[in-house]
Write a protein that holds these residues in place. Structure first.
Motif, short mmCIF file in Angstrom:
data_model
loop_
_atom_site.label_atom_id
_atom_site.label_comp_id
_atom_site.label_asym_id
_atom_site.label_seq_id
_atom_site.Cartn_x
_atom_site.Cartn_y
_atom_site.Cartn_z
N TYR A 1 50.47 28.75 -3.79
CA TYR A 1 49.87 27.06 -4.39
C TYR A 1 49.22 26.42 -4.17
O TYR A 1 48.92 26.01 -4.96
CB TYR A 1 51.65 27.08 -4.28
N GLU A 2 48.45 26.91 -3.22
CA GLU A 2 47.81 25.63 -2.13
C GLU A 2 46.01 26.29 -2.56
O GLU A 2 45.39 25.16 -2.55
CB GLU A 2 47.95 25.58 -0.55
N ILE A 3 45.48 26.92 -3.44
CA ILE A 3 44.44 27.09 -3.90
C ILE A 3 44.17 26.71 -5.03
O ILE A 3 45.21 25.75 -6.12
CB ILE A 3 44.13 28.92 -4.63
N THR B 1 46.18 22.03 -7.39
CA THR B 1 46.13 22.72 -6.68
C THR B 1 47.15 23.53 -7.44
O THR B 1 46.93 22.82 -8.81
CB THR B 1 47.42 23.11 -5.74
N PHE B 2 46.81 25.24 -7.65
CA PHE B 2 47.24 25.72 -8.61
C PHE B 2 48.91 25.16 -8.77
O PHE B 2 49.47 25.56 -9.64
CB PHE B 2 47.78 27.51 -8.28
N GLU C 1 50.71 22.50 -8.09
CA GLU C 1 50.82 21.00 -9.34
C GLU C 1 50.56 21.88 -10.16
O GLU C 1 50.92 20.45 -11.01
CB GLU C 1 49.62 20.41 -8.52
N ARG D 1 55.94 19.56 -3.15
CA ARG D 1 55.31 20.57 -2.30
C ARG D 1 55.02 20.46 -1.02
O ARG D 1 54.84 21.17 -0.22
CB ARG D 1 53.88 20.32 -2.62
N LEU E 1 55.55 22.64 2.55
CA LEU E 1 55.11 23.25 3.82
C LEU E 1 55.24 22.20 4.99
O LEU E 1 54.56 22.80 6.34
CB LEU E 1 53.31 21.53 3.55
N LEU F 1 59.35 29.96 -4.99
CA LEU F 1 58.27 30.67 -5.41
C LEU F 1 58.70 32.11 -5.93
O LEU F 1 57.47 32.36 -6.50
CB LEU F 1 57.98 29.75 -4.12
N LEU G 1 58.42 32.98 -9.79
CA LEU G 1 57.12 32.61 -10.19
C LEU G 1 56.29 34.21 -10.17
O LEU G 1 55.62 34.45 -11.52
CB LEU G 1 55.94 31.40 -9.50
N LEU H 1 44.05 35.67 -6.95
CA LEU H 1 44.51 35.00 -8.48
C LEU H 1 42.89 35.03 -9.22
O LEU H 1 43.41 34.74 -10.67
CB LEU H 1 45.23 33.95 -7.47
N GLU H 2 41.86 34.43 -8.11
CA GLU H 2 41.02 34.20 -9.24
C GLU H 2 40.48 35.32 -9.94
O GLU H 2 40.05 35.25 -11.01
CB GLU H 2 40.20 33.66 -8.70
#
Lengths: 211, 211
Positions: free
Chosen positions: A124-126, A176-177, A179, B84, B88, B120, B123, B187-188
């Motif tokens: 998620y942080e990406i 981020t992804f 968000e 978020r 964290l 999480l 998803l 992911l990318e």
């Protein structure tokens, strides 16, 4: 990814004959709410939680074996199971720690809910920026500026928000992804937005080539 | 998404003067490893874990106030913080439960590591098929079969695997977003694959239009 890549290999164990008082101190020292009980070959033969210990002490029990859960009651996974299975088991059975066994029933690791939170949340942080960078490298013959311009146009079309290419770039550097998923209303919608941007830049590239 | 949408509003509390023995039974009954301590206005004034209780009982302590963590030591979030942030904080401080406060310092909920795992991981459980469906609806003038054909071609190009459009369709019906991310290497990369597929179908559509 397999369970063995996700599990924590550092963990403490106790034997069935250990004294409950001593075990309770061990739990405190290592800050563990749960501990596996093993035999002399480190095979999993029981499981205790701090709540079992509290009750045991109150009821005057002396040994681990008197309070431990038996193997049939212990949710566990195999080291070669997919990591996904460990996540589903933890989620389904609401256990904070999940023992990992090998073919011989020896405990080789523990998957912790906290480690999963860390692993999943790292996705998620990406930064959204990273996804656009990958997209830019994939789409040959399209410049970064063209991509940002298309992104701003699509955003304006969909949300009515007056955003420039520069503002769009600033935004994806920060967001981020995770968000972006919440903001767009879900994973599919986020991807659809990206596809729309991709479609627009490709259409513009084709139009340019025709001139 | 805000913390208040993620938090569990059902939780038990104890007062500072409660008897430790009774509190230990409460923890067991409700299966809670941690419990917030509140004053008469339900403001958070302390925090205890089952490990604190074990130690307290061993050392002959009688009341909650003798063993509780003080407010300064309690990691917490505000109900209007972004969800978020709770993720964290849990990840950083390795706490399984995180109290949520309102403006008056009243505890209004608890964010649990287990609930985050569930949120999480949901998803990750989205079927890849869903993403392609959304993509198909977005790309006007391109049929589902054309999309599957393009996906099979891109997969063949990238992996060398001989896969047909039909096999590709079967695969994405079964596989999840989480599996696809692990399989493609992140992911990318997963997204770049989608963009490549989108680019190919659009190129084919343009070529068709030119004929």
């Amino acid at each position: 990814m397999k369970v063995k890549e996700l599990m924590d290999k550092k963990f403490i164990v106790v034997g069935p004959d250990e004294d409950l008082d001593e075990v309770s101190e061990k739990m405190e020292t290592h800050k563990r709410f749960t501990i596996p009980v093993v035999d002399e070959k480190r095979r999993l033969i029981g499981w205790i939680t701090s709540l079992n210990v509290i009750r045991g002490l109150r009821e005057g029990k002396k040994r681990v074996s008197e309070i431990m859960h038996i193997p049939e009651e212990i949710i566990h996974v195999h080291e070669n199971d997919p990591a996904r299975l460990a996540v589903l088991e933890i989620s389904k059975h609401k256990v904070v720690n999940l023992p990992v066994l090998d073919d011989e029933g020896v405990i080789v690791g523990i998957v912790r809910a906290l480690d999963i939170v860390k692993t999943l949340s790292s996705l998620y942080e990406i930064k959204v920026y990273k996804i656009f960078e990958a997209m830019s490298q994939e789409l040959k013959g399209i410049s970064w500026d063209e991509l940002m311009e298309a992104a701003a146009i699509i955003t304006r079309r969909r949300t009515g928000e007056r955003i420039t290419a520069e503002e769009y770039e600033e935004r994806i550097k920060k967001s981020t992804f995770g968000e972006a998923i919440w903001a767009t209303g879900g994973l599919e919608k986020f991807f659809v937005g990206l596809i729309a941007i991709g479609e627009l830049v490709i259409a513009r590239k084709v139009a340019r080539a025709r001139k």
